[in-house]
Write a protein that holds these residues in place. Structure first.
Motif, PDB file in Angstrom:
ATOM      1  N   VAL A 284      -0.826  -9.153  37.641  1.00 37.02           N
ATOM      2  CA  VAL A 284      -0.639 -10.550  38.065  1.00 37.02           C
ATOM      3  C   VAL A 284      -1.734 -10.946  39.050  1.00 37.02           C
ATOM      4  O   VAL A 284      -2.365 -12.010  38.916  1.00 37.02           O
ATOM      5  CB  VAL A 284       0.760 -10.740  38.688  1.00 37.02           C
ATOM      6  N   SER A 285      -1.987 -10.099  40.045  1.00 36.60           N
ATOM      7  CA  SER A 285      -2.999 -10.417  41.061  1.00 36.60           C
ATOM      8  C   SER A 285      -4.388 -10.560  40.448  1.00 36.60           C
ATOM      9  O   SER A 285      -5.200 -11.371  40.907  1.00 36.60           O
ATOM     10  CB  SER A 285      -3.017  -9.332  42.140  1.00 36.60           C
ATOM     11  N   ALA A 286      -4.671  -9.767  39.408  1.00 33.52           N
ATOM     12  CA  ALA A 286      -5.995  -9.785  38.792  1.00 33.52           C
ATOM     13  C   ALA A 286      -6.189 -10.953  37.836  1.00 33.52           C
ATOM     14  O   ALA A 286      -7.274 -11.538  37.770  1.00 33.52           O
ATOM     15  CB  ALA A 286      -6.245  -8.473  38.057  1.00 33.52           C
ATOM     16  N   PHE A 287      -5.136 -11.323  37.089  1.00 34.24           N
ATOM     17  CA  PHE A 287      -5.313 -12.275  35.992  1.00 34.24           C
ATOM     18  C   PHE A 287      -4.769 -13.677  36.254  1.00 34.24           C
ATOM     19  O   PHE A 287      -5.311 -14.653  35.715  1.00 34.24           O
ATOM     20  CB  PHE A 287      -4.683 -11.721  34.709  1.00 34.24           C
ATOM     21  N   ILE A 288      -3.710 -13.801  37.050  1.00 36.95           N
ATOM     22  CA  ILE A 288      -3.139 -15.143  37.253  1.00 36.95           C
ATOM     23  C   ILE A 288      -4.132 -16.093  37.920  1.00 36.95           C
ATOM     24  O   ILE A 288      -4.241 -17.264  37.509  1.00 36.95           O
ATOM     25  CB  ILE A 288      -1.817 -15.070  38.031  1.00 36.95           C
ATOM     26  N   PRO A 289      -4.916 -15.666  38.933  1.00 36.60           N
ATOM     27  CA  PRO A 289      -5.909 -16.603  39.486  1.00 36.60           C
ATOM     28  C   PRO A 289      -6.898 -17.117  38.437  1.00 36.60           C
ATOM     29  O   PRO A 289      -7.325 -18.281  38.495  1.00 36.60           O
ATOM     30  CB  PRO A 289      -6.609 -15.769  40.572  1.00 36.60           C
ATOM     31  N   ILE A 290      -7.267 -16.274  37.484  1.00 38.40           N
ATOM     32  CA  ILE A 290      -8.168 -16.706  36.406  1.00 38.40           C
ATOM     33  C   ILE A 290      -7.478 -17.774  35.558  1.00 38.40           C
ATOM     34  O   ILE A 290      -8.074 -18.806  35.219  1.00 38.40           O
ATOM     35  CB  ILE A 290      -8.574 -15.506  35.540  1.00 38.40           C
ATOM     36  N   MET A 291      -6.218 -17.530  35.223  1.00 40.99           N
ATOM     37  CA  MET A 291      -5.473 -18.488  34.411  1.00 40.99           C
ATOM     38  C   MET A 291      -5.277 -19.810  35.152  1.00 40.99           C
ATOM     39  O   MET A 291      -5.357 -20.892  34.554  1.00 40.99           O
ATOM     40  CB  MET A 291      -4.125 -17.885  33.995  1.00 40.99           C
ATOM     41  N   LEU A 292      -5.028 -19.734  36.456  1.00 35.02           N
ATOM     42  CA  LEU A 292      -4.871 -20.957  37.246  1.00 35.02           C
ATOM     43  C   LEU A 292      -6.175 -21.764  37.242  1.00 35.02           C
ATOM     44  O   LEU A 292      -6.151 -22.992  37.114  1.00 35.02           O
ATOM     45  CB  LEU A 292      -4.469 -20.614  38.681  1.00 35.02           C
ATOM     46  N   LYS A 293      -7.295 -21.074  37.358  1.00 38.15           N
ATOM     47  CA  LYS A 293      -8.591 -21.756  37.333  1.00 38.15           C
ATOM     48  C   LYS A 293      -8.844 -22.382  35.966  1.00 38.15           C
ATOM     49  O   LYS A 293      -9.399 -23.489  35.859  1.00 38.15           O
ATOM     50  CB  LYS A 293      -9.693 -20.768  37.689  1.00 38.15           C
ATOM     51  N   GLN A 294      -8.431 -21.682  34.901  1.00 34.80           N
ATOM     52  CA  GLN A 294      -8.598 -22.204  33.546  1.00 34.80           C
ATOM     53  C   GLN A 294      -7.678 -23.391  33.260  1.00 34.80           C
ATOM     54  O   GLN A 294      -7.961 -24.226  32.405  1.00 34.80           O
ATOM     55  CB  GLN A 294      -8.266 -21.116  32.512  1.00 34.80           C
ATOM     56  N   GLY A 295      -6.516 -23.396  33.952  1.00 29.24           N
ATOM     57  CA  GLY A 295      -5.500 -24.412  33.677  1.00 29.24           C
ATOM     58  C   GLY A 295      -4.553 -24.042  32.566  1.00 29.24           C
ATOM     59  O   GLY A 295      -3.697 -24.849  32.166  1.00 29.24           O
ATOM     60  N   GLN A 296      -4.643 -22.830  32.077  1.00 24.22           N
ATOM     61  CA  GLN A 296      -3.743 -22.373  31.007  1.00 24.22           C
ATOM     62  C   GLN A 296      -3.775 -20.863  30.916  1.00 24.22           C
ATOM     63  O   GLN A 296      -4.703 -20.208  31.401  1.00 24.22           O
ATOM     64  CB  GLN A 296      -4.129 -22.999  29.660  1.00 24.22           C
ATOM     65  N   GLY A 297      -2.762 -20.306  30.249  1.00 21.00           N
ATOM     66  CA  GLY A 297      -2.668 -18.875  30.028  1.00 21.00           C
ATOM     67  C   GLY A 297      -1.216 -18.474  29.868  1.00 21.00           C
ATOM     68  O   GLY A 297      -0.297 -19.274  30.103  1.00 21.00           O
ATOM     69  N   HIS A 298      -1.019 -17.247  29.456  1.00 22.84           N
ATOM     70  CA  HIS A 298       0.338 -16.739  29.210  1.00 22.84           C
ATOM     71  C   HIS A 298       0.371 -15.288  29.667  1.00 22.84           C
ATOM     72  O   HIS A 298      -0.369 -14.450  29.141  1.00 22.84           O
ATOM     73  CB  HIS A 298       0.670 -16.860  27.725  1.00 22.84           C
ATOM     74  N   PHE A 299       1.204 -14.993  30.660  1.00 22.37           N
ATOM     75  CA  PHE A 299       1.360 -13.633  31.170  1.00 22.37           C
ATOM     76  C   PHE A 299       2.660 -13.060  30.619  1.00 22.37           C
ATOM     77  O   PHE A 299       3.734 -13.636  30.815  1.00 22.37           O
ATOM     78  CB  PHE A 299       1.380 -13.615  32.702  1.00 22.37           C
ATOM     79  N   VAL A 300       2.543 -11.921  29.940  1.00 26.12           N
ATOM     80  CA  VAL A 300       3.690 -11.292  29.281  1.00 26.12           C
ATOM     81  C   VAL A 300       3.869  -9.893  29.858  1.00 26.12           C
ATOM     82  O   VAL A 300       2.930  -9.091  29.853  1.00 26.12           O
ATOM     83  CB  VAL A 300       3.466 -11.194  27.759  1.00 26.12           C
ATOM     84  N   SER A 301       5.054  -9.592  30.364  1.00 26.92           N
ATOM     85  CA  SER A 301       5.321  -8.265  30.904  1.00 26.92           C
ATOM     86  C   SER A 301       6.414  -7.592  30.090  1.00 26.92           C
ATOM     87  O   SER A 301       7.363  -8.243  29.648  1.00 26.92           O
ATOM     88  CB  SER A 301       5.754  -8.352  32.369  1.00 26.92           C
ATOM     89  N   THR A 302       6.277  -6.298  29.895  1.00 29.03           N
ATOM     90  CA  THR A 302       7.299  -5.550  29.168  1.00 29.03           C
ATOM     91  C   THR A 302       8.321  -5.007  30.148  1.00 29.03           C
ATOM     92  O   THR A 302       8.019  -4.131  30.962  1.00 29.03           O
ATOM     93  CB  THR A 302       6.675  -4.400  28.358  1.00 29.03           C
ATOM     94  N   GLY A 303       9.506  -5.572  30.085  1.00 27.64           N
ATOM     95  CA  GLY A 303      10.650  -5.026  30.803  1.00 27.64           C
ATOM     96  C   GLY A 303      11.374  -4.053  29.884  1.00 27.64           C
ATOM     97  O   GLY A 303      10.771  -3.167  29.281  1.00 27.64           O
ATOM     98  N   SER A 304      12.669  -4.256  29.738  1.00 23.63           N
ATOM     99  CA  SER A 304      13.490  -3.371  28.917  1.00 23.63           C
ATOM    100  C   SER A 304      14.854  -4.032  28.788  1.00 23.63           C
ATOM    101  O   SER A 304      15.179  -4.956  29.547  1.00 23.63           O
ATOM    102  CB  SER A 304      13.625  -2.007  29.606  1.00 23.63           C
ATOM    103  N   ASN A 305      15.671  -3.548  27.837  1.00 21.98           N
ATOM    104  CA  ASN A 305      17.055  -4.025  27.865  1.00 21.98           C
ATOM    105  C   ASN A 305      17.756  -3.555  29.137  1.00 21.98           C
ATOM    106  O   ASN A 305      18.745  -4.153  29.568  1.00 21.98           O
ATOM    107  CB  ASN A 305      17.815  -3.597  26.611  1.00 21.98           C
TER     108      ASN A 305
END
Length: 282
Positions: free
Chosen positions: A123-144
């Motif tokens: 999140v720390s590495a990629f969300i700032p890039i997405m915010l600057k772009q104005g778009q993006g989708h962050f997907v995390s693998t949780g579990s049941n």
């Protein structure tokens, strides 16, 4: 029309299992790929596989327990493709089965370090890039187990529940920032992968008891009993990503169990799981 045509997709934890199957399905759907994993040999095999499917792709060795690796991964993505559309934070491990009071300090450090800290560092590495772009989708693998923990896997369940809470708060923060960046959490039921043998990548400085061959076989059989293959699960997951669902489940029974858990919260009692995990012990 391929749903992810030309999109730049980063799949962290893509050497084997669900992550590799997701990468291959993204390739079939027209994505350009950045594959990241700590296992360089297997991630390079995955790279060859997605390239054979026609994808432009690179592979980057990534230790998700170390923030600097995620920063380097983001830089490598921008250097190769110039942007990022989707990041799938999929790296995950599980400790050997035993009761909660038997877990050691290194079990906590390792499992939380990969499953939770790895997500936070991505999140720390990629969300700032997405915010600057104005778009993006962050997907995390949780579990049941993000929805309902299981016996004998207390640290794993804690890490996956924390991932869900972290990503829910992340989406709230993005909404509060009036951002178009989306978040999803995959909450898969049983998937037939090599997760039972995840200790093969456990760092020496966090060494703990290694599961026996018998324990690994029992867990593998448990996953195989009614579990999805990685390819089957990946198709469900990519449907959820394309539809921008926040919660992506691979089995509707988990939604029913979540409803039962919520009813228990309302009534003040804990609902007992209705299935048995693999037996404890050697």
């Amino acid at each position: 029309m391929r749903r992810f045509e030309g999109q730049v997709v980063v799949v962290i934890g893509s050497a084997t299992g669900l992550g590799r199957a997701m990468a291959e399905e993204f390739a079939r759907q027209g994505a350009q790929l950045v594959l990241a994993d700590i296992d360089t040999n297997k991630v390079n095999e995955a790279l060859q596989s997605v390239e054979a499917l026609g994808a432009q792709a690179i592979a980057v060795k990534t230790d998700v327990m170390k923030r600097e690796y995620l920063v380097a991964l983001a830089q490598a993505t921008l250097e190769r493709f110039g942007c990022v559309d989707i990041v799938c934070s999929n790296a995950g491990v599980g400790e050997y089965s035993c009761s909660a009071w038997e877990k050691g300090d290194t079990d906590l450090d390792w499992v939380l370090g990969v499953n939770l800290y790895g997500t936070a560092y991505a999140v720390s590495a990629f969300i700032p890039i997405m915010l600057k772009q104005g778009q993006g989708h962050f997907v995390s693998t949780g579990s049941n187990t993000s929805l309902q923990p299981i016996p004998s896997m207390a640290v794993y369940a804690a890490s996956k529940r924390a991932v869900l809470g972290y990503c829910e708060a992340l989406q709230y923060d993005l909404w509060n920032a009036d951002s178009a960046v989306k978040v999803s959490v995959i909450c898969p039921n049983k998937v037939i992968t090599d997760m039972p043998d995840s200790a093969r990548n456990r760092p020496q400085n966090l060494a703990g008891r290694t599961p026996t061959a018998q324990e690994i076989a029992r867990k593998t059989a448990f996953l195989a009993a009614g579990g999805h293959t990685p390819d089957e699960a990946a198709k469900i997951v990519l449907d959820g990503i394309a539809e921008q669902r926040f919660y992506i489940l691979t089995n509707p029974v988990d939604a029913e169990q979540a409803q039962a858990w919520a009813a228990g919260v309302r009534d003040g009692h804990l609902v007992r799981p209705n299935y048995a995990p693999p037996k404890l012990g050697r």
